[in-house]
Design an enzyme around this catalytic site. Sequence first.
Site, mmCIF file in Angstrom:
data_model
loop_
_atom_site.group_PDB
_atom_site.id
_atom_site.type_symbol
_atom_site.label_atom_id
_atom_site.label_comp_id
_atom_site.label_asym_id
_atom_site.label_seq_id
_atom_site.Cartn_x
_atom_site.Cartn_y
_atom_site.Cartn_z
ATOM 1 N N HIS A 1 -5.184 5.783 1.065
ATOM 2 C CA HIS A 1 -4.296 4.718 0.583
ATOM 3 C C HIS A 1 -4.612 4.301 -0.853
ATOM 4 O O HIS A 1 -5.771 4.345 -1.278
ATOM 5 C CB HIS A 1 -4.506 3.427 1.396
ATOM 6 C CG HIS A 1 -4.559 3.539 2.865
ATOM 7 N ND1 HIS A 1 -3.599 3.004 3.693
ATOM 8 C CD2 HIS A 1 -5.477 4.109 3.698
ATOM 9 C CE1 HIS A 1 -3.924 3.236 4.958
ATOM 10 N NE2 HIS A 1 -5.043 3.902 4.997
ATOM 11 N N CYS B 1 3.638 5.420 5.443
ATOM 12 C CA CYS B 1 3.622 4.243 6.316
ATOM 13 C C CYS B 1 5.048 3.718 6.461
ATOM 14 O O CYS B 1 5.848 3.774 5.529
ATOM 15 C CB CYS B 1 2.742 3.146 5.703
ATOM 16 S SG CYS B 1 2.737 1.604 6.658
ATOM 17 N N GLN C 1 -7.716 -2.101 9.553
ATOM 18 C CA GLN C 1 -8.916 -1.291 9.724
ATOM 19 C C GLN C 1 -9.989 -1.771 8.737
ATOM 20 O O GLN C 1 -9.642 -2.144 7.604
ATOM 21 C CB GLN C 1 -8.560 0.188 9.498
ATOM 22 C CG GLN C 1 -7.607 0.734 10.582
ATOM 23 C CD GLN C 1 -7.047 2.102 10.248
ATOM 24 O OE1 GLN C 1 -7.737 3.102 10.300
ATOM 25 N NE2 GLN C 1 -5.769 2.121 9.894
ATOM 26 N N HIS D 1 0.843 -1.201 0.000
ATOM 27 C CA HIS D 1 0.000 0.000 0.000
ATOM 28 C C HIS D 1 0.873 1.244 0.000
ATOM 29 O O HIS D 1 2.060 1.210 0.362
ATOM 30 C CB HIS D 1 -0.996 -0.003 1.165
ATOM 31 C CG HIS D 1 -0.445 0.465 2.485
ATOM 32 N ND1 HIS D 1 -1.104 1.354 3.298
ATOM 33 C CD2 HIS D 1 0.698 0.153 3.122
ATOM 34 C CE1 HIS D 1 -0.389 1.575 4.382
ATOM 35 N NE2 HIS D 1 0.702 0.853 4.315
ATOM 36 N N SER E 1 -5.945 6.335 9.346
ATOM 37 C CA SER E 1 -4.514 6.624 9.166
ATOM 38 C C SER E 1 -4.273 7.637 8.058
ATOM 39 O O SER E 1 -3.248 8.327 8.060
ATOM 40 C CB SER E 1 -3.758 5.323 8.857
ATOM 41 O OG SER E 1 -3.966 4.399 9.914
#
Length: 161
Positions: free
Chosen positions: A155, A111, A129, A58, A152
């Site tokens: 993505h 990330c 998630q 990702h 977060s």
Amino acid sequence: MSSGLPEPWTVRFSKSKRREYFFHPETKQSQWEEPEGTDHQQLKQYLAEHPLRVRCLHLLIKHRDSRRPASHRSEHITLSKEEALQELAAYQQRLEQGERFEDLARERSDCSSFKRGGDLGHFAHGEMQPAFESVAFALPVGAVSAPVETDSGVHLIKRVA
Ligand SMILES: O=C(O)CN(Cc1ccccc1)C(=O)c1nc(-c2ccccc2)[nH]c1C(=O)O
């Protein structure tokens, strides 16, 4: 499609033993062996079409409303969500033009997986998630998602296994 398991048995993935096991949600019983009355061929077919875990890369772009608006790239991320989505769209175009997902994740992802080209390894249901999980498990192998929003950030997800 039926799993071939007698109701209400379900099949889950054991991370520690790296294999599937069977769970009875009412009695909370779990076991390695297929429950009595399982249609073995149907279970194998079901598992081929409903993987218990997937492997994804990702590319995460965080913004000022991210749960933790900081990363190896910036101690204090002030990008708006709108701006983050615009940046992500530019990465989608670069992917469509043939650039490698791993290279772009390494270049831009917020990330900590950026150093592995965005590789998250394998994960099962319940580990990510919910919005991330549902998109990841619905992707065909090799496909890249549309932008996905989580706490977060935003993505792009590529399923690789
Ligand atoms: O959301 C938070 O409160 C903080 N997190 C969670 C986190 C933090 C470090 C490592 C993994 C996950 C992140 O912001 C985050 N989420 C992810 C993430 C989200 C979805 C799938 C995979 C990773 N990576 C990160 C990161 O900093 O590296």
